[in-house]
Each structure stands twice: as structure tokens, then as C-alpha cells.
Design a protein around this motif. Structure first.
Motif, mmCIF file in Angstrom:
data_model
loop_
_atom_site.group_PDB
_atom_site.id
_atom_site.type_symbol
_atom_site.label_atom_id
_atom_site.label_comp_id
_atom_site.label_asym_id
_atom_site.label_seq_id
_atom_site.Cartn_x
_atom_site.Cartn_y
_atom_site.Cartn_z
ATOM 1 N N GLY A 158 0.800 -1.214 0.000
ATOM 2 C CA GLY A 158 0.000 0.000 0.000
ATOM 3 C C GLY A 158 0.837 1.269 0.000
ATOM 4 O O GLY A 158 0.510 2.253 0.675
ATOM 5 N N VAL A 159 1.945 1.246 -0.736
ATOM 6 C CA VAL A 159 2.823 2.417 -0.827
ATOM 7 C C VAL A 159 2.816 2.959 -2.254
ATOM 8 O O VAL A 159 2.479 2.249 -3.198
ATOM 9 C CB VAL A 159 4.267 2.063 -0.411
ATOM 10 N N GLU A 160 3.193 4.214 -2.391
ATOM 11 C CA GLU A 160 3.180 4.852 -3.703
ATOM 12 C C GLU A 160 4.392 4.479 -4.540
ATOM 13 O O GLU A 160 4.317 4.483 -5.779
ATOM 14 C CB GLU A 160 3.105 6.376 -3.545
ATOM 15 N N SER A 161 5.511 4.192 -3.876
ATOM 16 C CA SER A 161 6.735 3.986 -4.641
ATOM 17 C C SER A 161 7.647 2.995 -3.937
ATOM 18 O O SER A 161 7.435 2.635 -2.769
ATOM 19 C CB SER A 161 7.474 5.317 -4.839
ATOM 20 N N ALA A 162 8.690 2.582 -4.665
ATOM 21 C CA ALA A 162 9.690 1.651 -4.137
ATOM 22 C C ALA A 162 11.075 2.107 -4.556
ATOM 23 O O ALA A 162 11.254 2.740 -5.600
ATOM 24 C CB ALA A 162 9.434 0.235 -4.652
ATOM 25 N N HIS A 163 12.061 1.787 -3.709
ATOM 26 C CA HIS A 163 13.463 1.905 -4.113
ATOM 27 C C HIS A 163 13.805 0.682 -4.963
ATOM 28 O O HIS A 163 13.276 -0.411 -4.736
ATOM 29 C CB HIS A 163 14.391 1.922 -2.899
ATOM 30 N N VAL A 164 14.702 0.850 -5.931
ATOM 31 C CA VAL A 164 15.090 -0.279 -6.772
ATOM 32 C C VAL A 164 16.611 -0.303 -6.941
ATOM 33 O O VAL A 164 17.257 0.741 -6.909
ATOM 34 C CB VAL A 164 14.419 -0.242 -8.157
ATOM 35 N N ILE A 165 17.143 -1.504 -7.109
ATOM 36 C CA ILE A 165 18.561 -1.694 -7.426
ATOM 37 C C ILE A 165 18.649 -2.533 -8.690
ATOM 38 O O ILE A 165 17.964 -3.548 -8.821
ATOM 39 C CB ILE A 165 19.310 -2.432 -6.290
ATOM 40 N N GLY A 166 19.508 -2.123 -9.622
ATOM 41 C CA GLY A 166 19.791 -2.899 -10.820
ATOM 42 C C GLY A 166 21.270 -3.210 -10.882
ATOM 43 O O GLY A 166 22.109 -2.299 -10.855
ATOM 44 N N TYR A 167 21.599 -4.504 -10.935
ATOM 45 C CA TYR A 167 23.005 -4.947 -10.939
ATOM 46 C C TYR A 167 23.378 -5.358 -12.358
ATOM 47 O O TYR A 167 22.704 -6.157 -12.994
ATOM 48 C CB TYR A 167 23.141 -6.124 -9.976
ATOM 49 N N CYS A 168 24.458 -4.772 -12.881
ATOM 50 C CA CYS A 168 25.010 -5.156 -14.187
ATOM 51 C C CYS A 168 23.954 -5.008 -15.289
ATOM 52 O O CYS A 168 23.382 -3.937 -15.450
ATOM 53 C CB CYS A 168 25.581 -6.570 -14.117
ATOM 54 N N VAL A 169 23.673 -6.074 -16.042
ATOM 55 C CA VAL A 169 22.740 -5.965 -17.174
ATOM 56 C C VAL A 169 21.331 -5.627 -16.710
ATOM 57 O O VAL A 169 20.551 -5.016 -17.459
ATOM 58 C CB VAL A 169 22.731 -7.251 -18.019
ATOM 59 N N ALA A 170 20.972 -6.013 -15.481
ATOM 60 C CA ALA A 170 19.667 -5.631 -14.956
ATOM 61 C C ALA A 170 19.606 -4.129 -14.707
ATOM 62 O O ALA A 170 18.531 -3.533 -14.732
ATOM 63 C CB ALA A 170 19.355 -6.400 -13.674
ATOM 64 N N GLY A 171 20.768 -3.514 -14.457
ATOM 65 C CA GLY A 171 20.829 -2.068 -14.342
ATOM 66 C C GLY A 171 20.611 -1.393 -15.687
ATOM 67 O O GLY A 171 19.980 -0.332 -15.772
ATOM 68 N N THR A 172 21.143 -2.013 -16.744
ATOM 69 C CA THR A 172 20.898 -1.496 -18.095
ATOM 70 C C THR A 172 19.408 -1.497 -18.391
ATOM 71 O O THR A 172 18.846 -0.501 -18.886
ATOM 72 C CB THR A 172 21.639 -2.365 -19.130
ATOM 73 N N THR A 173 18.752 -2.620 -18.091
ATOM 74 C CA THR A 173 17.315 -2.712 -18.303
ATOM 75 C C THR A 173 16.564 -1.746 -17.393
ATOM 76 O O THR A 173 15.545 -1.174 -17.791
ATOM 77 C CB THR A 173 16.829 -4.153 -18.035
ATOM 78 N N LEU A 174 17.052 -1.562 -16.169
ATOM 79 C CA LEU A 174 16.405 -0.633 -15.242
ATOM 80 C C LEU A 174 16.416 0.790 -15.799
ATOM 81 O O LEU A 174 15.445 1.540 -15.611
ATOM 82 C CB LEU A 174 17.109 -0.679 -13.885
ATOM 83 N N ALA A 175 17.482 1.165 -16.483
ATOM 84 C CA ALA A 175 17.524 2.485 -17.109
ATOM 85 C C ALA A 175 16.395 2.624 -18.124
ATOM 86 O O ALA A 175 15.720 3.667 -18.195
ATOM 87 C CB ALA A 175 18.873 2.717 -17.775
#
Length: 577
Positions: free
Chosen positions: A300-317
Motif C-alpha cells: 500500500g505504498v506509492e513507490s519503491a526503491h530499486v537496485i539494478g546490478y550489471c545488465v539488470a541495471g541497463t534494463t532498469l535504465a
């Protein structure tokens, strides 16, 4: 002979019988392995028939010819120089390399020749930078492969071990080599020493959601209160997530939970034929955004913190840019990037594996299943550090006949995942080679053009100073594209150790620069060095985004909300090969 000169000892009948037995046993092991491969339809152990040339004799002799040519070239180089070079090198740590005049000469000659070859690369004219980079890599690979420590007859440790054990080390080494051929993978750590769920990935939690693409793990809080804004980690889909949850003392996951963070982890499924058509849209929409929306709704929150490591960081962008384009950027409170690249202009040595030959090989390897066996990716990463990740084990496992030491990180390194072939090729061609993500509208997600300059999400960007997979100058490029507030931290060590560095270890260091800088060089020039782990610096930054807390009850407990527990962490996806 003079009285003070020892009379040479001639082999006895028993000696001849013993060495005949050793050679006979070696031949038997080879024949047994060959017979097993023939039953499996593989004329060469571990090699499918399609990979063999039309002329089988040419295939069988290719390795021998390459070996012979390598030795010949090495011999010619030895004759060209008598210069000596002193270097600290663990390959030559044994005292015999220094105390014995013969081996000391071999060592010094090799080091001198190596220097000569590597320096000579820089003097070659008429090559562009890409060609120069390929030549540097090839030369270094050749130099590492031709080290005298890699050959039984020029390695004093191997010779001594062979005499001491009467050849048992060579039989043990042959057994190790044949086992590795059967498995299609080099053994880098003691077998059976580690097991996921037993002494790796043991942080308590539950799988609370499962899709065809990923499992979502929610970890059990150990504090009375937790941060209101939860954190979701997106590990690279080319590796297992538990790089961030190794043994308890090294676990980033456990540490985050202990700091009062409501933590969730995405565990990607190792690709099978059901995922062969998976692509960028799937990892963005049905992967990262789906997980973000799931956690937001659960808590029930509006937002989340996220971490992207390596290629998952590329996708996170790409995910952040897509959310910005859709007017939904508020779903992400902050984003952290571990050794991630969005602009591949300076992507490092991995770009050397992007030629037409590589793509043709990928097509051949994935033609039947539509997926890429993760062992090929593991072999590629090993090649980037061949001295430490290949030749070290060739000597220890195959020549000395030793079992490798138990090492949790190398167990993870060998625990490979399969990849959707089409998406992997697209990633290499479109992002690595074409660098389209860095272009405004260069790629699209679900028909929406991506523009990284529209990302205003607060970002924490970590790079490793010695990272050979995502060089710091490449990771820095995120600073040039995103518009929002950013904090850049340069950590000591490389792609893994630079990330997995708990405060309790007291290892390495990190650098920060609180000023306004326009380049990595400026950052380094004015940076302040701090000893130890950068994790506390990141935690302080994360808390500054939203310091509010809530009781760790109800939906903050795995299975305590609308999503019931499916199974205990780490789940079955991480165990599926």
C-alpha cells in the motif's frame, strides 16, 4: 665419477612396472570416456557432431597442431632474448622458480619476453583503436597461455609432485579433466562444499509470487520497524541472484534486512524453450515494472526503491525512461546501479566478442532450443581473466592433481543460467555494439521510444575501479544521461568484489567527490578516499530519500498480506539449471 658425486639411480623393474601401470590406467580412462561419448552420440567427448568439421582427421589434429605451433613460437621467442624481469607473480611463488638456476632463467626469460610482446603492441602502426584493443587482448591471452608454469616439463612444482607421487597426480589430473569435459565446464571450487539453501542464500524469507519469468522473494524483517519505502533488487538474469546473498557474513541481503529495510528480491528463471521468445519488453514490463507494481500494491505504498546490478541495471535504465514517458516515474522513489552500463561507447573487453564470427556461433549454438547454454557465457567471462580463472585451475586441477579449494564466490560463478537466445543477441547487437540505448529514441519499449535524458529519479551509481566487465569510465556515462540528482561512488576492486564488500570485512576502500564535476577524471582528481565498505554511504543516501518507518507487521511479514507464501526462500527458480 668422483667419490663426492652421487651415482645416478637407474629405474628398477618395480619402477618400470609402476609407470607402465600409470600409463595403462591413463589410457583406460581415456578409452572409457571415449566409449561413453560414443554412446551419447558425441564422437568427441562434450562436443556435438554438428560442431565437428566434415574431415574428422582435421578436427582431431587441429588441437595438436595449435599446441605444436605455440611451443615452436615460444621456443623462438626464448632464443631472441636473455633479458631478465622481476615481477611479483603468484604463478612463480614456489621457491624453485627462484632457487633453481634453470627455472629461474626460464621465469626471467618469460617475464622479459612478455613485457616485450605487450609493449610491442603499442608500437604497431596503422590500426584503429578497436583493432588495437583486439590485438592487446589477443597478445595478453597468448602470453598468459604460454607461461612456463602451464607446461608440466617446465613447472618445477609439477615435476616434483610427479616424482613424489610416482605419477598419481597425473592420473588424478586426467580424471579431473575428463570429468570437466563431461560436464562441459571447468571446475573452480571444491565439489559439494556449497549448496544453495544450506550455506548459501540462507537469509530467511518466502517466495510470495511466481510468474513464468521470475519469482519474487520477500525477506523476513529482524527489526521492529522498517523503512516505509521498500527496496526491490533486480539481479542480472545472466547470473544467480545469490551473489548478493552468499555466506551470511558476506550477504548484502542479510545486511540490508538488519538495517531495517523491507527487502524484496527478483529471482529470474533460467531460460528454457518456454522463454525463447522473451525480449526487452518482457524484462521491463513483465519483469521489473510488474515486480514494482506488485510490491506497491502489497504494501500500500506509492513507490519503491530499486537496485539494478550489471545488465539488470541497463534494463532498469530503460524501465525508468519508459515510466517517465508514461508519466509514471513516481512509482520509483530512487534507483541504485551496481556496475551497470547504459552507454556502451567505452564498454571494455567484452566488445571484443561481438564480431560476425561470434554471432554466427551464437546462431549455431541456439538453433535447436532457442536458448543459450549458460556455460558459454561463463567461458567468455573466464577468458577475460584467463590467468586467474582458467590457467590457474589447469595447473592445480589437471597437472598437480589437486582438488580446488572451497570458495563461495567461484561456486556462484560456476552456477550458470541459460539465456533467451534472441534477446541475448539483440542485447549484444543493439546495446553493446549499436549503443542504441544512449540515443534518444534509439530503442522502444512496447512501442514507446526511450529517452534517458527524461529520467529525473534520484540515482546512486556505483562503479568498481578495477572492473574489467563494466569499466568505471563506462559506468560514469550514466551521469551524462540522467537529469535527476545523482551520487557517484567509485569502489575499490572489480565487478564482484567491489560490490560484495561488507563493512565487517574491513577491506578495500571507496571514493566520493561532493563537488560538481563533469568527468570521471575530474571526479578522481578531487575525490576523497574512505577505507572499507561503501555500503554505509549508500544506506545513508537511501535513508535520505525517505527516512520514515513503519512497524514490521502485517504485509511487511512474508505471507502476512494478500500474497501468501508459496515456498521458503531462496525458491526453486534459483535451483533450476
Amino acid at each position: 665419477m668422483s667419490s663426492d658425486t652421487a651415482t645416478p639411480t637407474f629405474p628398477t623393474l618395480e619402477d618400470w612396472q609402476h609407470w607402465t601401470l600409470v600409463m595403462g590406467r591413463a589410457q583406460q580412462m581415456l578409452m572409457e570416456t571415449w566409449a561413453e561419448s560414443l554412446k551419447a552420440g558425441e564422437p568427441v567427448p562434450g562436443v556435438k557432431p554438428a560442431a565437428i568439421q566434415a574431415d574428422p582427421m582435421a578436427f582431431l589434429t587441429a588441437g595438436a597442431e595449435a599446441w605444436s605451433k605455440g611451443l615452436q613460437a615460444w621456443g623462438q621467442l626464448l632464443e631472441q632474448t636473455q633479458a631478465a624481469a622481476e615481477k611479483k607473480d603468484k604463478r612463480f611463488a614456489a621457491p624453485e622458480w627462484h632457487d633453481n638456476p634453470v627455472f629461474d632463467t626460464i621465469r626471467q626469460s618469460y617475464l622479459a619476453i612478455s613485457d616485450q610482446l605487450l609493449k610491442g603492441v603499442e608500437t604497431v602502426e596503422g590500426l584503429d583503436e578497436a583493432a588495437h584493443q583486439r590485438l592487446r587482448f589477443a597478445t595478453k591471452a597468448f602470453v598468459d597461455a604460454m607461461s612456463p608454469s602451464n607446461f608440466a616439463l617446465t613447472n618445477p612444482q609439477v615435476l616434483k609432485k610427479t616424482l613424489d607421487t610416482r605419477g598419481d597426480n597425473l592420473l588424478a589430473g586426467l580424471r579431473h579433466m575428463l570429468d570437466d569435459i563431461r560436464a562441459g565446464q571447468l571446475t573452480q571450487t571444491a565439489k559439494g562444499a556449497f549448496e544453495v539453501g544450506r550455506n548459501l542464500a540462507t537469509t530467511p524469507g518466502k517466495v510470495i509470487k511466481e510468474t513464468p519469468l521470475y519469482q519474487l522473494i520477500q525477506y523476513t524483517p529482524v527489526t521492529d520497524k522498517v523503512l516505509t519505502t521498500p527496496l526491490i533488487i533486480f539481479p542480472p538474469w545472466i547470473n544467480r541472484f545469490y551473489i548478493l546473498d552468499l555466506t551470511p557474513e558476506k550477504s548484502f541481503v542479510r545486511w540490508c534486512v538488519e538495517q531495517g529495510i523491507s527487502l524484496f528480491m527478483v529471482s529470474w528463471k533460467s531460460a528454457d524453450e518456454s522463454l525463447k521468445d522473451t525480449g526487452l519488453d518482457d524484462y521491463v514490463l513483465r519483469g521489473q515494472i510488474d515486480a514494482i507494481d506488485t510490491v506497491r500494491d502489497l504494501l500500500g505504498v506509492e513507490s519503491a526503491h530499486v537496485i539494478g546490478y550489471c545488465v539488470a541495471g541497463t534494463t532498469l535504465a530503460a524501465t525508468l525512461a519508459y515510466l517517465a514517458a508514461k508519466g509514471e516515474a513516481a512509482k520509483v522513489k530512487s534507483a541504485t546501479f551496481f556496475t551497470a552500463q547504459v552507454d556502451f561507447a567505452h564498454a571494455g573487453d567484452l566488445k571484443l566478442f561481438l564480431g560476425d564470427e561470434t554471432m554466427a556461433l551464437l546462431d549455431q549454438l541456439t538453433a535447436d532450443s532457442g536458448t543459450l547454454d549458460g556455460r558459454y557465457m561463463a567461458a567468455t567471462f573466464n577468458l577475460l581473466r584467463g590467468r586467474d580463472l582458467i590457467w590457474n585451475y589447469v595447473v592445480n586441477n589437471y597437472m598437480l592433481g589437486e582438488e580446488p579449494a572451497p570458495f563461495d564466490l567461484l561456486h556462484w560463478n560456476s552456477d550458470v543460467t541459460n539465456l533467451p537466445a534472441g534477446w541475448h543477441r539483440n542485447y549484444l547487437e543493439t546495446l553493446y555494439e549499436g549503443n542504441k540505448l544512449a540515443e534518444c529514441g534509439g530503442i522502444s519499449v512496447a512501442g514507446t521510444p526511450i529517452d534517458l535524458t527524461q529520467v529525473e529519479t534520484p540515482c546512486f551509481i556505483q562503479a568498481g575501479r578495477e572492473d574489467h566487465i563494466a569499466p568505471p569510465e563506462s559506468v560514469w556515462k550514466i551521469m551524462d544521461h540522467f537529469r535527476g540528482p545523482k551520487r557517484f561512488v567509485l569502489a575499490g576492486s572489480g565487478h564482484i568484489a567491489g560490490v560484495v564488500n561488507p563493512p565487517s570485512a574491513g577491506k578495500y576502500q571507496y571514493w566520493v567527490n561532493e563537488g560538481e564535476v563533469a568527468s570521471l577524471d575530474e571526479f578522481v582528481e578531487g575525490a576523497t578516499e574512505h577505507k572499507g565498505s561503501w555500503w554505509p554511504d549508500w544506506l545513508s543516501w537511501l535513508r535520505s530519500q525517505d527516512p520514515s518507518e513503519v512497524p514490521a507487521t502485517g504485509a511487511r511479514q512474508p505471507g502476512g498480506g494478500k500474497l501468501k507464501a508459496i515456498e521458503d526462500a531462496p525458491g526453486r527458480y534459483v535451483r533450476t539449471r
